[in-house]
Design a protein around this motif. Structure first.
Motif, PDB file in Angstrom:
ATOM      1  N   THR A  96       0.778  -1.146   0.019  1.00 41.98           N
ATOM      2  CA  THR A  96      -0.039  -0.145   0.027  1.00 41.98           C
ATOM      3  C   THR A  96       0.887   1.223  -0.001  1.00 41.98           C
ATOM      4  O   THR A  96       0.389   2.528  -0.664  1.00 41.98           O
ATOM      5  CB  THR A  96      -1.046  -0.059   1.237  1.00 41.98           C
ATOM      6  OG1 THR A  96      -1.882  -1.124   1.060  1.00 41.98           O
ATOM      7  CG2 THR A  96      -1.758   1.137   1.109  1.00 41.98           C
TER       8      THR A  96
ATOM      9  N   ALA B 288       1.827   1.965  -3.559  1.00 43.22           N
ATOM     10  CA  ALA B 288       0.651   2.460  -4.197  1.00 43.22           C
ATOM     11  C   ALA B 288       0.336   3.747  -3.802  1.00 43.22           C
ATOM     12  O   ALA B 288      -0.017   4.779  -4.769  1.00 43.22           O
ATOM     13  CB  ALA B 288      -0.523   1.608  -3.980  1.00 43.22           C
TER      14      ALA B 288
ATOM     15  N   PHE C  33       3.043   5.720  -5.966  1.00 43.70           N
ATOM     16  CA  PHE C  33       2.289   5.812  -7.266  1.00 43.70           C
ATOM     17  C   PHE C  33       0.967   6.824  -7.250  1.00 43.70           C
ATOM     18  O   PHE C  33       1.295   7.743  -8.337  1.00 43.70           O
ATOM     19  CB  PHE C  33       1.834   4.491  -7.430  1.00 43.70           C
ATOM     20  CG  PHE C  33       1.423   4.220  -8.850  1.00 43.70           C
ATOM     21  CD1 PHE C  33       2.229   3.929 -10.039  1.00 43.70           C
ATOM     22  CD2 PHE C  33       0.019   4.672  -9.229  1.00 43.70           C
ATOM     23  CE1 PHE C  33       1.864   3.896 -11.308  1.00 43.70           C
ATOM     24  CE2 PHE C  33      -0.677   4.216 -10.408  1.00 43.70           C
ATOM     25  CZ  PHE C  33       0.201   3.776 -11.501  1.00 43.70           C
TER      26      PHE C  33
ATOM     27  N   VAL D   6       4.648  -0.329 -10.397  1.00 45.61           N
ATOM     28  CA  VAL D   6       3.503  -1.088 -10.452  1.00 45.61           C
ATOM     29  C   VAL D   6       3.493  -2.413  -9.823  1.00 45.61           C
ATOM     30  O   VAL D   6       2.525  -2.947  -8.995  1.00 45.61           O
ATOM     31  CB  VAL D   6       2.894  -1.226 -11.834  1.00 45.61           C
ATOM     32  CG1 VAL D   6       1.665  -2.095 -12.033  1.00 45.61           C
ATOM     33  CG2 VAL D   6       2.530   0.269 -12.034  1.00 45.61           C
ATOM     34  N   PRO D   7       4.384  -3.423  -9.914  1.00 47.18           N
ATOM     35  CA  PRO D   7       4.503  -4.655  -9.569  1.00 47.18           C
ATOM     36  C   PRO D   7       4.558  -4.743  -8.205  1.00 47.18           C
ATOM     37  O   PRO D   7       4.112  -5.821  -7.666  1.00 47.18           O
ATOM     38  CB  PRO D   7       5.784  -5.214 -10.091  1.00 47.18           C
ATOM     39  CG  PRO D   7       6.251  -4.413 -11.457  1.00 47.18           C
ATOM     40  CD  PRO D   7       5.618  -3.016 -10.817  1.00 47.18           C
ATOM     41  N   ASN D   8       5.052  -3.740  -7.609  1.00 43.74           N
ATOM     42  CA  ASN D   8       5.264  -3.742  -6.113  1.00 43.74           C
ATOM     43  C   ASN D   8       3.749  -3.111  -5.216  1.00 43.74           C
ATOM     44  O   ASN D   8       3.861  -3.131  -4.030  1.00 43.74           O
ATOM     45  CB  ASN D   8       6.448  -3.110  -5.366  1.00 43.74           C
ATOM     46  CG  ASN D   8       7.635  -3.981  -5.702  1.00 43.74           C
ATOM     47  OD1 ASN D   8       7.469  -5.177  -5.667  1.00 43.74           O
ATOM     48  ND2 ASN D   8       8.802  -3.287  -5.943  1.00 43.74           N
TER      49      ASN D   8
ATOM     50  N   VAL E 165       0.858  -4.451  -5.772  1.00 43.15           N
ATOM     51  CA  VAL E 165      -0.123  -5.407  -5.464  1.00 43.15           C
ATOM     52  C   VAL E 165       0.084  -6.329  -4.130  1.00 43.15           C
ATOM     53  O   VAL E 165       1.743  -6.441  -3.615  1.00 43.15           O
ATOM     54  CB  VAL E 165      -0.151  -6.390  -6.644  1.00 43.15           C
ATOM     55  CG1 VAL E 165      -0.920  -5.667  -7.740  1.00 43.15           C
ATOM     56  CG2 VAL E 165       1.211  -6.996  -7.184  1.00 43.15           C
ATOM     57  N   MET E 166      -0.839  -6.777  -3.582  1.00 51.19           N
ATOM     58  CA  MET E 166      -0.623  -7.359  -2.358  1.00 51.19           C
ATOM     59  C   MET E 166       0.249  -8.690  -2.519  1.00 51.19           C
ATOM     60  O   MET E 166       0.870  -9.024  -1.465  1.00 51.19           O
ATOM     61  CB  MET E 166      -2.025  -7.985  -1.512  1.00 51.19           C
ATOM     62  CG  MET E 166      -2.709  -6.778  -1.277  1.00 51.19           C
ATOM     63  SD  MET E 166      -2.081  -5.504  -0.058  1.00 51.19           S
ATOM     64  CE  MET E 166      -3.052  -4.232   0.097  1.00 51.19           C
ATOM     65  N   ASN E 167       0.144  -9.435  -3.460  1.00 57.23           N
ATOM     66  CA  ASN E 167       0.840 -10.735  -3.643  1.00 57.23           C
ATOM     67  C   ASN E 167       1.984 -10.410  -4.354  1.00 57.23           C
ATOM     68  O   ASN E 167       2.950 -11.566  -4.619  1.00 57.23           O
ATOM     69  CB  ASN E 167      -0.081 -11.707  -4.846  1.00 57.23           C
ATOM     70  CG  ASN E 167       0.097 -10.943  -5.983  1.00 57.23           C
ATOM     71  OD1 ASN E 167      -0.200  -9.639  -6.121  1.00 57.23           O
ATOM     72  ND2 ASN E 167       0.004 -11.701  -7.208  1.00 57.23           N
ATOM     73  N   ALA E 168       2.956  -9.145  -4.358  1.00 61.84           N
ATOM     74  CA  ALA E 168       4.116  -8.886  -4.513  1.00 61.84           C
ATOM     75  C   ALA E 168       5.395  -9.781  -3.685  1.00 61.84           C
ATOM     76  O   ALA E 168       6.160 -10.341  -4.366  1.00 61.84           O
ATOM     77  CB  ALA E 168       4.609  -7.413  -4.560  1.00 61.84           C
TER      78      ALA E 168
ATOM     79  N   GLY F 292       5.333 -13.416  -4.877  1.00 57.88           N
ATOM     80  CA  GLY F 292       5.725 -13.528  -6.299  1.00 57.88           C
ATOM     81  C   GLY F 292       7.401 -13.223  -6.139  1.00 57.88           C
ATOM     82  O   GLY F 292       8.042 -14.184  -6.841  1.00 57.88           O
ATOM     83  N   HIS F 293       7.752 -12.309  -5.720  1.00 56.41           N
ATOM     84  CA  HIS F 293       9.262 -12.077  -5.338  1.00 56.41           C
ATOM     85  C   HIS F 293       9.921 -13.393  -4.824  1.00 56.41           C
ATOM     86  O   HIS F 293      11.105 -13.692  -5.050  1.00 56.41           O
ATOM     87  CB  HIS F 293       9.583 -10.724  -4.604  1.00 56.41           C
ATOM     88  CG  HIS F 293       9.410  -9.526  -5.374  1.00 56.41           C
ATOM     89  ND1 HIS F 293      10.167  -9.232  -6.731  1.00 56.41           N
ATOM     90  CD2 HIS F 293       8.541  -8.586  -5.213  1.00 56.41           C
ATOM     91  CE1 HIS F 293       9.777  -7.928  -7.080  1.00 56.41           C
ATOM     92  NE2 HIS F 293       8.701  -7.629  -6.252  1.00 56.41           N
TER      93      HIS F 293
END
Lengths: 411, 414
Positions: A111, A114, A117, A134-136, A138-141, A144-145
């Motif tokens: 957040t 965001a 951003f 952008v990729p960071n 989202v909550m699932n970053a 994913g990382h």
């Protein structure tokens, strides 16, 4: 009999230290991770204190190429997972990587990214925003990382349900393993301090000192006047016991059961009745196949938010009416880390292995007649079963039951 | 112990193409797209202006009397409308008191209350008088499940997944496991996503958006159209549904989840994670690839997704891939991100229940890299027994759901 789920590795980035070797002694000594906020300027008239993580060096754990693409939260989560992997001695190779999963719980996730951003979006217009961010957002970053960092392609989910995100992610991982959906899962969660989170919590009047008196986190104490925000990440390596033993690894403990419940509550508020918390604890005990009286220690969710503390004290008294488990509450030391359920699960795993408990930091005059662990207490009994409570505003409850390894189990 | 099976006994949706499942089935059969100009915020300064917006959304008229709407964001309200439709459809309105303890909710979220909070944030950044933070009560995507559970008085398991564009599918897969494992008899499961400025500008910044209506699998595809909406399914233990004589739309046969572990926003060029998710869903359902009749593709119409998804389907299904029907309904609904997996679960079950395969709209010029049967001529009316629904997301998160017509003895490969 099915294979029990074991905690075979722990990684932690916390206000009490980075890595288990730093964390454990300070936890059991009853040290407090709450201090004046320095990583960003406190809001004017807002809280001065926070449980912040100092001295975290992601480059000590992560490859530079991946670390620089991550936001601070992803770095903490991925570093904690790397520590957990090392601790568990879990090999990740071409043969295993498709069967190793990740479940991460986070309340605010990216957040703050965001918000950064959005600052450009609303200040300079939509054509000026930075796609790199952008990729960071989202909550699932973090999940994913972390998968990229460790190269794991198994089941991968992110739970995003307020303050019980990490507890839910851990319970979810155990269910996935029991169903054979993975052979090992890195599970836990994290959240970071940000001016954004600080402002939102302050505007909802959730932070200490709500009564204008002493600023601090005082779980179950008469002085409780709101929470102190914290940050950090903790990841557990969960896997079937037989697999850990086959590698010659002695796990910390077993994860024996998970119970979840909901109870109607006002938005961002606590339910009036302890019913939901009682249901979650009872369901976790049933899932573990034990009676309430078998529980030796309860790790409470209490944060110093007076309504939450009272609700939980009632629920614990009700479930354990016929027994008197020890009660720990680590948010007095760790702050309300939002996803602190993961750090508290790590603490529970340590407690069951070391047969030691951490005193409730910030507790002087208890609001309830429970057997709180205090500084200098000698252990009164062997610790075999531990129950961990997660309670979220809005009426969501998760309880996890942990079990110490038996004599001879795991050598 | 007998294996607990999970069926879908009720469904509800609100999306750009339709309000309600009856309307949605018609939109899918007719190939009626909901993509048009976005009006929930001013797009004048943005590069693109289209989206799958839920127009004329009037929750006050759509919700039954007595359902409170206070503190709810547009996202929460779309989910509430979908949930009420699903419960009514399942014959669970009013909800029997005795069921509340054994019933929970799992939602796949996205931007949650972002649309409303953006306005507060903008004013906060501008300084001046302190804006009311009330919309932040519904900021996180957990608010949707909290509102549903509180309104309906549910006491079962409740949580929210946020795996970006696969959230809705992940939520359904997890809720299915909760019923299978006996932690609930009935679960509300689905996803919800609002259009909002942050998401709209983010996808534009990544140049993933087509300024025109999107063309999944078409050679001239330029990107996706963002959409919004919600879908909620009533998942029920099969015996429970049969005993009360509920309509059964189909069975949730399996779920497969994986991660690309490749790149945060670009898919693995080999489709490795996609293949893993699809093959896990099939294994979970105990089915072989050639039992699948239809794949509801992720099919975003971005230059990279469509050929990689095609490649993954071919890798898993072999020669049979060319005999399968594959379509993307995102040209009808737009890409509804966190809701997409749930809306497409509804598509899959409508296809099974009403025996038709929805078309891929605007698939006109074939791309040599996308060489499957995309049902471009319009809806195809035929028997549909088994459907695989794909959802792939940023972060490399992939979820595939497997649905089938409910058969007493199950679907055994013969």
């Amino acid at each position: 009999m099915s294979d029990p789920i074991a905690i075979s590795g722990i990684g932690i980035v916390s206000p009490l230290g980075i890595g288990l070797e730093a964390f454990a002694p300070r936890l059991f000594a009853g040290d407090c991770g709450i201090a004046p906020l320095t990583i960003f300027a406190p809001n004017e008239g807002g809280p001065r204190l926070a449980a912040q993580v100092d001295g975290f060096r992601p480059q000590d754990y992560l490859r530079p190429a991946t670390a620089r693409r991550m936001d601070r939260l992803s770095q903490m989560v991925a570093s904690a997972a790397r520590m957990a992997q090392d601790d568990a001695g879990l090999p990740i190779d071409a043969g295993s990587r498709d069967h190793i999963g990740v479940t991460v719980g986070t309340c605010f996730g990216g957040t703050d990214v965001a918000a950064t951003f959005g600052k450009v979006l609303f200040g300079e217009g939509p054509r000026r925003v930075n796609p790199i961010l952008v990729p960071n957002t989202v909550m699932n970053a973090p999940a994913g990382h972390l998968a990229i960092e460790l190269g794991v392609r198994g089941v991968n989910t992110t739970v995003n349900h307020r303050e019980v995100s990490a507890e839910t992610a851990i319970g979810h991982a155990a269910a996935l393993l029991a169903r054979g959906r993975a052979t090992a899962i890195f599970s836990g969660g994290g959240d970071i301090l940000s001016p954004f989170a600080m402002t939102v919590f302050a505007r909802f009047a959730a932070l200490s000192p709500g009564d204008g008196k002493e600023e601090g986190a005082f779980p179950f104490d008469k002085r409780a006047n709101g929470l102190i925000l914290g940050e950090g990440a903790a990841m557990l390596c969960l896997e079937p016991l037989s697999r850990a033993l086959a590698r010659g690894v002695r796990p910390y403990c077993l994860l024996a059961g998970c119970g979840m419940a909901s109870s109607p509550a006002p938005p961002t508020g606590w339910p009036a009745s302890p019913e939901g918390s009682v249901l979650a604890m009872e369901r976790a005990l049933a899932a573990a196949g034990i009676e309430a009286a078998q529980v030796d220690v309860v790790c409470a969710s209490a944060s110093g938010a007076p309504a939450l503390d009272r609700l939980e004290a009632q629920a614990i008294a009700q479930v354990f009416a016929g027994s008197r488990p020890r009660v720990v509450a680590e948010k007095g030391a760790l702050g309300e880390g939002l996803s602190s359920g993961a750090a508290r699960a790590a603490a529970m795993a340590l407690s069951l292995r070391e047969q030691r408990l951490a005193p409730v930091v910030g507790l002087k005059e208890p609001i309830a007649d429970l057997d709180f662990v205090r500084k200098g207490d000698a252990e009164k009994r062997p610790l075999r079963y531990g129950l961990l409570n997660g309670i979220a505003a809005g009426g969501t409850f998760v309880a996890l039951v942990f079990k110490a390894l038996e004599e001879g189990e795991g050598r | 112990m007998e294996r607990r099976r999970v069926v879908v006994s009720g469904m509800g949706t609100v999306n750009a193409a339709a309000c309600g499942c009856v309307d949605f089935a018609q939109a899918l059969r007719q190939g009626r797209s909901g993509i048009g100009p976005v009006s929930v915020f001013d797009t004048a300064l943005y590069r693109t202006h289209l989206g799958g917006e839920v127009r004329n959304f009037r929750p006050g008229e759509l919700l039954p009397r007595g359902i409170p709407r206070r503190h709810m964001s547009r996202c929460d309200l779309m989910a509430m409308v979908a949930a009420c439709e699903a419960l009514g459809d399942a014959g669970l309105d009013p909800l029997p008191q005795a069921l509340r303890q054994a019933m929970g909710v799992v939602i796949g979220g996205g931007a949650g209350g972002m649309l409303e909070c953006e306005e507060v944030y903008r004013r906060w950044l501008e300084g001046g008088p302190r804006p009311s933070f009330a919309p932040f009560a519904s900021f996180g995507c957990a608010a949707t499940a909290d509102h549903l559970a509180a309104t309906l008085g549910l006491m079962g398991p409740k949580t929210t997944f946020m795996t970006a564009c696969s959230s809705g599918a992940t939520a359904i897969g997890y809720a299915c496991d909760l019923v299978r494992d006996g932690f609930a008899e009935v679960m509300l499961a689905g996803g919800a996503e609002p259009l909002c400025r942050i998401t709209y500008s983010a996808f534009n910044a990544l140049q993933a958006v087509d300024a025109e209506p999107c063309r999944p699998f078409d050679k001239n595809r330029q990107g996706l159209n963002l959409g919004e909406g919600a879908a909620v399914l009533v998942l029920e233990e099969a015996g429970h549904a049969l005993r009360r004589g509920a309509t059964i739309y189909g069975e949730v046969l399996g779920c497969g989840v994986s991660c690309d572990a490749h790149h945060m926003t670009a898919p693995d060029p080999e489709g490795g994670g996609a293949i893993l998710a699809m093959s896990r869903a099939l294994a979970d359902g105990g089915l072989s690839p050639r039992q699948v009749d239809y794949i509801n593709a992720h099919g975003t119409a971005t230059p990279t997704n469509d050929p990689i998804e095609t490649k993954a389907i071919k890798a898993l299904f072999g020669a049979y891939a060319h005999r399968l029907a594959v379509s993307s309904t995102k040209a009808i609904t737009g890409h509804t991100l966190g809701a997409a997996g749930a809306i497409e679960a509804v598509v899959s079950l409508l296809a099974i229940h009403h025996r038709f395969i929805p078309p891929t709209l605007r698939h006109e010029e074939p791309d040599p890299l996308c060489d499957l049967d995309y049902v471009s001529e319009g809806a195809r009316h035929r028997e549909v027994d088994i459907v695989l629904s794909n959802s792939f997301a940023f972060g490399g998160n992939n979820t595939a759901l497997l649905f089938g017509r409910y058969r007493e003895g199950g679907h055994r490969d013969v």
